[in-house]
Enzyme design. Structure first.
Site, PDB file in Angstrom:
ATOM      1  CD  GLU A 286       3.618  -1.526  -2.895  1.00  0.00           C
ATOM      2  OE1 GLU A 286       4.496  -0.963  -2.213  1.00  0.00           O
ATOM      3  OE2 GLU A 286       2.858  -2.404  -2.450  1.00  0.00           O
TER       4      GLU A 286
ATOM      5  CG  HIS B 122       1.896   0.117   1.991  1.00  0.00           C
ATOM      6  ND1 HIS B 122       2.387   0.927   0.998  1.00  0.00           N
ATOM      7  CD2 HIS B 122       2.258  -1.147   1.662  1.00  0.00           C
ATOM      8  CE1 HIS B 122       3.006   0.180   0.103  1.00  0.00           C
ATOM      9  NE2 HIS B 122       2.946  -1.073   0.477  1.00  0.00           N
TER      10      HIS B 122
ATOM     11  CD  GLU C 284       4.400  -3.937   4.314  1.00  0.00           C
ATOM     12  OE1 GLU C 284       5.255  -4.312   3.489  1.00  0.00           O
ATOM     13  OE2 GLU C 284       3.190  -3.795   4.021  1.00  0.00           O
ATOM     14  CG  HIS C 285       7.544  -0.537   1.745  1.00  0.00           C
ATOM     15  ND1 HIS C 285       8.029  -0.553   0.457  1.00  0.00           N
ATOM     16  CD2 HIS C 285       6.305  -1.079   1.679  1.00  0.00           C
ATOM     17  CE1 HIS C 285       7.115  -1.090  -0.355  1.00  0.00           C
ATOM     18  NE2 HIS C 285       6.058  -1.402   0.367  1.00  0.00           N
TER      19      HIS C 285
END
Lengths: 446, 438
Positions: A151, A71, A74-75
């Site tokens: 997040e 993840h 992904e950023h």
């Protein structure tokens, strides 16, 4: 926003799998010489296109101790290349009237843009560029790590229900990495850095580990030509993700109680480890899907009819089956007690309904209603071509084929009452399950 | 490869963007139709998929809840799918499943909404079922108690949900004395007190033909759509649109903190905005896009997230309610850094108010807003929602054709002028969590 679907993706796939495109939206498939799969879904109602690239790598492929790197990476994919300056990717999409985002699940990582159909080449070029040419530095990584910790705060740490589901998952999987949260454990996110990110990128981001899905106002042959131009020249890695550690035989029913002062509405949840469409006999997945509907989908379900309406023990109940995953997945049931009723009463009521189903099976009326609903869901799905793109992308990303997706309604149609009864008997096994109570810090003890 | 386009995007891409403007207009033809029964509505015929979407909005909603019964409209709407005519809740759900019809009911501050997605093949029976829900909802005692328990359960959970607490507090503070100060879900006390008779009366009062705005999109022609709408609305009273009751215009400045033991503070900030029919509304919309509306490319996102890593998301938007016009925004940041986030947001608010936008900002915003307009029209359901909103805002049948021209016409002077409404020191801010340094 990036990875806005991190938590939603699993449920979404389960909801969408019964849907397939029909004649109104023809589906074409291709494979590039470098191994990249291509799916094109035509829909000419509006002059727009959804362009998606799905990598067959997700949180369950992370090295031990580096949870959250899929993840996190992904950023980082939005940071820049030699051709796209730092931070410019989303700006270029926006300046061309498009929207972009990305998402990470345990099994896959996806990137997409929605944009005018005549800009397809532009976004393809940019997506192909960042498949291999990303430029990262320590400063970028450090700032983005702070974003991801925020997040995690927003999604998980600020919400006791999220923390509870994280604990449930960790207990359900004794050995498989599905037990590790997609966003990562906080103490491991804090340690993620540039070397881990680059290692992950080099290993997994390659055309033979990717699926291109294009849906909208396009011509399949033209899409194939564009795909060859932009993606066709990228060398394959010939290095697909390894098989993951699998679960040992599960022999003990696990139970957990979590107390958090913020909980004002306790509930009970149970997860069973069950097969998926991909990994086992497909008929089992179809039977489990019908079973979830019989037990816990909507007011006509057994949980709702008996526990909410007849006995009034619970204010809410449900059952979900995630049919689309690479490895064994969860069949989830839950109940929220009505005032004056305990978690134990609700749990007993859920168990009683399962026992009744194992003894008697579903009625023909239930079976017919669910099969009809599966067929008509197909028609409704036609109104959302971006949803169809997600459906095909997620299915292919966990190892299914277009034929599998299109064959799903027939599989559902073939399910018998005995199949559903047997699925409940064979797969809703206490030894394969975790039961959790989420409670406040005062009041009942379960 | 296509990469070269990126380096010449200021010139080349702009030319293509201009060509794009006409796309949605060419693709969507809106008809204004008056049914035999006298209801005027907007229709878009779309034959490609065998579905019909009907969207209805009844003006009024939670703002018309009696002072001691907040949550009445919300509970009423939740009960519309829980039995009608001689069908109880289960029979109604089975009948909808049988027809493959999907109905949704909801209540907001300003309206009660009905969304229907029906198969073109089974339209008459689906419309009759929906009509039954609107004309003869049962409000059966068992269903009322079940839905009441569900709402109370949600209200209990909301007590410690920082987002829910922040939203309630912001509106309570901003609209003291006006119905907007109350949450649309109500309070545990009011929800416990609501009676069946009150629900039935609210349904009759709120859902009238006079208050309805209607759109139809899908595989249906104008004549059949008129009959369809008459069928659906047949059992409703004639009625009139409700009166407006202008709310207090200026939310109180300053920060109010609600303590909650969570690791991350949730902040909502806002101030007075511009009415939808104000001549500067479109410039304000473009200005806000640059400030905090533009997703990853907004100034707030750039300064709060991209440069400083202070938050996962930060945004602002123009919030136009029937009785009040606002600019609202939100950010979530760890307790020990929330003060810094708010400082950065105030600074951006001030920078825009004092300096306006740059030519590059404006150019980029126009290209996004004009190009992305078409993305709103790629499904029947989305088009239907747009058509209802456009009618409610009185934008006119040709808005869809001229909207991009309105955006293109905005100048830097327009932005500078309208940005003067931004009041960094007057921002009304609510923070929920355990913030440090505020």
């Amino acid at each position: 926003m990036h990875s806005g679907m991190i938590a939603r993706m699993v449920a979404l796939v389960a909801l969408l799998l019964p849907a397939v495109a029909t004649a109104a939206q023809p589906v074409s498939t291709f494979r590039l010489d470098n191994g990249m799969e291509v799916v094109v879904i035509e829909d000419h109602r509006a002059p727009v296109v959804t362009h998606m690239v799905w990598y067959r790598v997700g949180a369950a492929d992370e090295p031990a101790g580096h949870s959250g790197i899929a993840h996190f990476f992904e950023h980082l994919m939005f940071k820049g290349t030699h051709q796209i300056p730092e931070g410019a990717f989303s700006k270029v999409v926006a300046e061309n009237g498009g929207q972009d985002n990305a998402f990470t699940s345990w099994d896959y990582t996806g990137y997409f843009q929605r944009i005018a159909a005549d800009r397809l080449g532009l976004v393809m070029g940019m997506e192909a560029d960042r498949m291999r040419n990303l430029v990262l530095n320590e400063r970028l990584v450090a700032t983005e790590r702070d974003v991801i910790l925020e997040e995690r705060n927003s999604r998980t740490d600020n919400d006791p229900g999220s923390l509870f589901r994280e604990q449930m998952n960790a207990a359900l999987y004794m050995n498989h990495p599905y037990g590790v949260p997609i966003i990562g454990w906080r103490h491991e996110i804090e340690e993620l850095g540039l070397p881990e990110a680059l290692e992950f990128y080099r290993r997994y981001y390659a055309p033979d580990n990717a699926i291109l899905v294009v849906a909208g106002d396009v011509n399949p042959e033209a899409v194939l030509e564009l795909a060859k131009t932009h993606y066709g020249s990228i060398a394959p890695s010939n290095n697909p993700p390894d098989a993951r550690p699998q679960e040992p035989p599960q022999l003990a029913a696990r139970r957990l109680e979590m107390r958090d002062a913020r909980v004002r509405q306790p509930y009970v949840m149970r997860q069973y480890l069950v097969p998926t469409y991909e990994a086992e006999a497909p008929g089992t997945a179809a039977a489990l899907s019908v079973l979830a509907n019989v037990l816990g989908k909507g007011i006509t379900s057994r949980f709702s009819q008996q526990i909410e309406i007849a006995d009034r023990i619970a204010v809410s109940t449900g059952a979900f089956y995630n049919d689309s995953a690479r490895d064994r997945t969860a069949f989830t049931i839950y109940g929220v007690p009505a005032p004056g009723h305990t978690l134990a009463e609700v749990e007993a009521a859920l168990d009683a309904e399962i026992a009744r189903l194992v003894a008697e099976g579903p009625t023909e009326e239930e079976l017919d209603r669910i099969k009809r609903k599966t067929r008509t869901d197909l028609i409704h799905a036609q109104d959302d071509v971006a949803g169809l793109a997600r459906l095909y992308g997620s299915a292919l990303a966990v190892g299914l084929t277009v034929e599998d997706v299109e064959g799903w309604p027939d599989l559902i149609d073939a399910v018998t009452a005995e199949d559903v009864r047997a699925a409940a008997e064979n797969w809703l096994l206490p030894a394969h399950s975790v039961t959790g109570y989420l409670m406040g810090t005062d009041g009942e003890a379960g | 490869m296509g990469m070269m386009q990126l380096f010449t995007r200021a010139g080349a891409a702009l030319a293509v963007a201009a060509a794009l403007v006409a796309a949605p207009a060419a693709a969507i033809e809106i008809e204004e139709v008056t049914s035999p029964g006298g209801t005027t509505f907007w229709l878009v015929q779309e034959q490609a998929v065998p579905l019909v979407a009907v969207e209805i909005s009844f003006a009024g909603g939670a703002r018309l809840d009696p002072a001691d019964r907040p949550g009445l409209a919300n509970m009423m709407a939740a009960l519309l799918e829980e039995g009608a005519g001689d069908l109880d809740a289960t029979a109604f759900a089975k009948a909808a499943d049988e027809l493959a019809a999907r109905f949704g009911f909801g209540a907001g501050r300003d309206n009660v909404t009905v969304s229907a997605r029906m198969l073109a093949d089974d339209l008459d029976r689906s419309a009759a079922l929906l009509a039954l829900a609107l004309a003869e909802p049962q409000f059966d005692a068992n269903a009322v108690e079940r839905v009441r328990a569900q709402i109370l359960s949600k209200l209990a959970s909301d007590e410690t949900d920082p987002n829910a607490v922040a939203g309630r507090l912001w509106f309570a503070r901003a609209f003291d004395g006006h119905p907007y100060a109350r949450d649309t879900d109500g309070t545990p006390e009011s929800v416990k007190a609501i009676t069946r008779d009150e629900l039935a009366a609210a349904q009759k009062r709120l859902m009238t033909r006079g208050a309805a705005t209607v759109a139809v999109v899908g595989a249906i022609d104008a004549a059949r759509a008129g009959v369809l709408i008459d069928t659906i609305l047949a059992g409703l009273d004639e009625g009139d649109p409700p009166d407006a009751a202008r709310a207090p215009e200026t939310p109180p400045a300053g920060v109010e903190i609600a303590e909650l033991d969570v690791p991350q503070s949730v902040a909502i900030f806002g101030q007075k905005g511009l009415p939808r029919d104000h001549p500067d509304f479109i410039p304000a919309y473009v200005m806000n896009h640059i400030l905090g509306g533009g997703g990853f490319s907004s100034r707030l996102m750039e300064e709060v997230r991209e440069k400083r890593g202070l938050a996962y998301g930060v945004y602002s938007y123009l919030a136009n309610y029937e009785d009040a016009d606002l600019i609202l925004g939100s950010v979530q940041t760890a307790n020990d850094r929330i003060a810094e986030s708010l400082e950065v947001i105030r600074a951006e608010w001030r920078r825009m108010a004092e300096e306006g936008a740059t030519a590059e900002d404006l150019d980029a915003a126009k290209r996004y807003l004009t190009g992305a307009f078409a993305l709103r029209f790629d499904s029947n359901a989305k088009i239907a929602r747009f058509l209802v909103g456009a009618q409610e805002e009185d934008l006119g049948l040709d808005y869809i054709n001229i909207r991009n021209d309105l955006i293109e016409a905005v100048t830097l002077d327009d932005i500078r002028r309208v940005a003067k409404i931004l009041d960094p020191d007057g921002l009304s801010i609510v923070v929920v969590g355990k913030p440090a340094g505020l």
